[in-house]
Design a protein around this motif. Structure first.
Motif, short mmCIF file in Angstrom:
data_model
loop_
_atom_site.label_atom_id
_atom_site.label_comp_id
_atom_site.label_asym_id
_atom_site.label_seq_id
_atom_site.Cartn_x
_atom_site.Cartn_y
_atom_site.Cartn_z
N SER A 69 0.81 -1.21 0.00
CA SER A 69 0.00 0.00 0.00
C SER A 69 0.85 1.27 0.00
O SER A 69 0.34 2.36 -0.27
N GLN A 114 -4.16 4.73 8.40
CA GLN A 114 -2.72 4.53 8.30
C GLN A 114 -2.02 5.35 9.38
O GLN A 114 -2.18 6.57 9.44
N GLU A 302 2.70 -6.32 5.85
CA GLU A 302 1.76 -5.48 5.10
C GLU A 302 0.99 -4.52 6.01
O GLU A 302 0.48 -3.50 5.54
#
Length: 359
Positions: A69, A114, A302
């Protein structure tokens, strides 16, 4: 508490472990034996005639993949002629460890969005001005912590230690405070403490003010300094975080409060994850129902930040949470605190890679 309900005893104080001399060594050995004998840390007896294999040594990763990402942002940043590195916010994080049936475990929690510490990662967050306020300390003094953290500024050292205790309480309900040396709050899940926790999360009274009102002090001896971690240069949100380690105090249990007031959201937002599982392949990680899709597992790299993976390697290599914590305390006063940075390491097998480096 352990999975079978046994409370995990607090770790050895940093000040005691950092002292030198045969007396300190004998005390540390006795304390280590006591911790290993505790039901929460005791391994089941091996069958007659069975020889346990030696713990597998896991070397810290030489390379860590950039999360998919973030690959595009990393490539765009690397392609710029004049690369602008955003300033990193000062922060603190705490690795809470224990011994479980599959070996040493880390307490991880899920965060929406995030964040520099990862979607799933260690409890932690940014420092606040209130973290620098005066309060009672038990254990190493702010000056001692400044030396250990390699900081000339006592105020900054105080902020990092207070922020670690505050963030741990806000995000897990674990509270490293007590009325005196050797004392620790037994049940911080009461309505009174939940009110204090809410106040901290809403930026009301800071933790030092909360403790002063209740006649309590920080148990700084229950924290271990692990290292300092700086987010990769390509990230928009960056942390310069001091990472600490701790065990669950006796009589306490980790709890996560719902973000929207709906109690059903609490289930699954935090979990004890074996260190070996984090580094050996796809793993089930805490989060809201269905967030990992049909498989229910994900590669840890990830969704976690590099310090979580690096700590998992160190914890697995130590073989037990007790050995990990004792190793951090052994010679802590004389050993410079490592600073981890993530250097670009090129592209291979269709992935971008980062190389952990230390100052």
């Amino acid at each position: 508490m352990s999975a079978d309900g046994a409370s995990v005893p607090p770790p050895v104080s940093v000040s005691a472990m950092a002292s030198s001399g045969p007396g300190a060594t004998a005390q540390a050995s006795a304390r280590a034996a006591s911790l290993r004998a505790h039901p929460a840390n005791r391994r089941p007896a091996a069958p007659v005639g069975h020889v346990r294999p030696a713990p597998q040594r896991r070397v810290a990763p030489a390379l860590i993949p950039v999360p998919r990402s973030e690959e595009e942002a990393a490539r765009q940043w690397a392609a710029q002629d004049h690369r602008h590195v955003r300033p990193a916010r000062r922060a603190a994080a705490v690795a809470v460890v224990r011994d479980g049936p599959q070996g040493p475990e880390l307490l991880l929690r899920h965060r929406p969005g995030q964040t520099p510490l990862g979607v799933v990662g260690l409890p932690g967050g940014s420092l606040t001005d209130q973290d620098a306020e005066a309060c009672t300390w038990y254990g190493p003094s702010p000056r001692a912590w400044a030396r250990r953290l390699g900081m000339a500024d006592l105020r900054s050292a105080r902020q990092h230690v207070v922020a670690a205790v505050r963030e741990l309480f806000e995000e897990t309900g674990l509270l490293l405070v007590g009325e005196r040396e050797g004392d620790v709050v037994m049940d911080p899940a009461t309505p009174l403490w939940e009110e204090a926790r809410t106040s901290l999360e809403s930026e009301g009274f800071g933790l030092p003010a909360q403790l002063q009102r209740r006649g309590l002090g920080l148990r700084t001896d229950l924290l271990r300094p692990v290292g300092r971690w700086i987010s990769p240069d390509f990230r928009h949100r960056r942390f310069d975080a001091v990472v600490f380690a701790a065990a669950v105090p006796a009589g306490q249990q980790a709890t996560v409060r719902p973000a929207t007031g709906r109690s059903e959201e609490v289930a699954g937002l935090h979990a004890w994850v074996p260190a070996a599982s984090l580094i050996e392949g796809p793993v089930a990680l805490p989060g809201p129902p269905g967030w990992l899709g049909e498989s229910g597992v994900v590669e840890a790299c990830e969704v976690t930040a590099p310090p979580t993976l690096m700590l998992a390697h160190r914890l697995a290599e130590a073989g037990s949470a007790v050995a990990f914590l004792l190793g951090l305390a052994d010679g802590a006063a004389d050993r410079p605190l490592p600073c981890w940075r993530m250097a670009p390491a090129g592209e291979d097998a269709g992935r971008l890679w980062m190389r952990p480096t230390t100052d």
